[in-house]
Design a protein around this motif. Structure first.
Motif, short mmCIF file in Angstrom:
data_model
loop_
_atom_site.label_atom_id
_atom_site.label_comp_id
_atom_site.label_asym_id
_atom_site.label_seq_id
_atom_site.Cartn_x
_atom_site.Cartn_y
_atom_site.Cartn_z
N CYS A 27 -2.85 22.95 -12.15
CA CYS A 27 -3.83 22.92 -11.06
C CYS A 27 -4.63 24.23 -11.01
CB CYS A 27 -3.14 22.70 -9.73
SG CYS A 27 -2.48 21.05 -9.63
N PHE A 28 -3.95 25.33 -11.29
CA PHE A 28 -4.60 26.65 -11.28
C PHE A 28 -5.71 26.69 -12.34
CE2 PHE A 28 -4.64 31.23 -12.38
CZ PHE A 28 -4.96 31.72 -11.11
N CYS A 29 -5.36 26.22 -13.55
CA CYS A 29 -6.34 26.18 -14.63
C CYS A 29 -7.52 25.29 -14.25
CB CYS A 29 -5.71 25.66 -15.92
SG CYS A 29 -4.46 26.76 -16.56
N PHE A 35 1.73 23.48 -10.89
CA PHE A 35 0.98 24.55 -10.25
C PHE A 35 0.05 25.20 -11.26
CE2 PHE A 35 0.55 29.06 -9.18
CZ PHE A 35 -0.06 28.94 -7.94
N LEU A 36 0.59 25.46 -12.45
CA LEU A 36 -0.21 26.09 -13.51
C LEU A 36 -1.40 25.23 -13.90
CD1 LEU A 36 2.13 27.77 -16.14
CD2 LEU A 36 0.08 28.72 -15.06
#
Ligand code: UDP
Ligand code: MG
Length: 339
Positions: free
Chosen positions: A257-259, A254-255
């Motif tokens: 993908c967020f970045c 998730f992290l």
């Protein structure tokens, strides 16, 4: 737990032996006679009553015949035969559950564990009033490089899971007191991994260091697939942390993908709209991979929950010579009574 007031009796209602030696045996036609030749004088020399519980784990070679022949000259050898091959741990379970002795030693049939150490284990247990004596491998020089490395990783991981109680490099060569055996028998597990469960009991324990010798004859029955299985069983038996790994992996993806989302937005703002299908593809694969790992982990546990719920026994005993003797004794008494 055993009734301390009444002395333990065996199946034939005779006093139980002091020592039971449990040997899982699977296709050991070459090794078995050599093992017996070395083991018997040692046990005879200890000056205590003993039984040797040979668990024939569904051997398909001449092992059953050899065992019967040895038993004719060595009545202390008790034969328990499985209906089919059920694995080393299942054989150990049957042996531990069926042994009558006040102390129970488990040892391999291939002389990799030196039987001379049984005397040392027994004396240490008696002297210090210990419930468990581990045979600890001092040197694995005779094992292959691969086996030593994989074993190193296994024990490191197991100590992390079970805690410091777990002695390093202790396999299935060990002595248990009746109290420890009864405690193990009271556990509902159908497929116990003893090298983890025994330290988990936390009973008083000591160690005897020995050098792991080379297999006397024949070849190993522990190929990589069985080693991986034992490791997986060990981990899932003792820890739910792999399940948590799924959460961490999910968070990580998730992290990432967020970045990536921020990065692409910024790129868009600066006007460089490169057709970014590769990053998209990588992201997709990454998430797909993480999801599959998590599903796989869940599957490992669900599979084990399933088999625990089914509660199928880990082995079927086809024959136990002790019960044979008991029946013969009974017949004898009945005919004496009738006469
Ligand atoms: N064994 C067994 N059932 C099996 C495989 C092995 O009872 O399915 C026994 C085997 O006869 C031996 C012990 O378990 O007494 C240890 O096996 P092995 O020596 O093949 O393993 P390794 O020492 O190479 O790890
Ligand atoms: Mg071996």
């Amino acid at each position: 737990m055993q009734n301390a007031a009444a002395p333990a009796r065996d199946a034939a209602d005779r006093p139980a032996p002091v020592l039971s030696v449990v040997i899982p045996i699977y296709n050991e036609q070459e090794a078995l006679p050599l093992t017996v030749a070395r083991l018997r004088p040692i046990l005879d020399g200890m000056g205590i009553s003993y039984e040797v519980v040979g668990i024939d784990d569904g051997s398909t070679d001449a092992t059953p015949m050899i065992m019967q022949k040895i038993r004719q000259e060595w009545p202390e050898l008790r034969i328990v035969r499985f209906a089919r091959n059920s694995g080393h741990q299942a054989a150990l379970t049957a042996g531990i559950h069926r042994a009558y002795g006040a102390y129970v030693v488990s040892i391999d049939a291939d002389l990799q564990d030196p039987p001379e150490k049984i005397v040392e284990m027994y004396e240490l247990a008696r002297e210090k009033n210990l419930d468990i004596v581990y045979g600890v491998r001092g040197d694995r020089g005779t094992d292959t490089f691969f086996k030593r490395r994989t074993a190193g990783v296994y024990y490191w991981l197991m100590r992390k899971l079970v805690g410091k109680n777990m002695p390093n490099q202790a396999g299935d060569f060990r002595l248990l007191s009746r109290a420890a055996v009864d405690a193990l028998k009271s556990l509902p597990e159908h497929q116990p991994v003893y090298r983890l469960l025994v330290p988990w009991l936390g009973f008083s324990s000591g160690e005897v260091v020995y050098v792991r010798e080379e297999r006397v004859a024949g070849s190993t029955h522990y190929p990589l697939s069985k080693m991986v299985r034992l490791a997986l069983d060990s981990i899932t038996n003792f820890s739910a942390s792999p399940l948590r790994l799924a959460t961490w992996l999910g968070l990580l993806s998730f992290l990432v993908c967020f970045c990536l989302a921020i990065y692409t937005t910024l790129q868009y703002a600066f006007g460089s709209t490169v057709p970014g299908w590769s990053s998209l593809f990588i992201g997709m694969l990454f998430i797909g991979g993480v999801q599959l790992i998590c599903v796989g982990l869940l599957g490992e546990y669900i599979g084990r929950i399933y088999s625990a719920v089914q509660a199928r026994p880990a082995y079927f005993v086809g024959y136990d010579s002790a019960e044979d003797t008991a029946a013969a004794d009974r017949d004898q008494r009945v005919s004496e009574y009738a006469a």
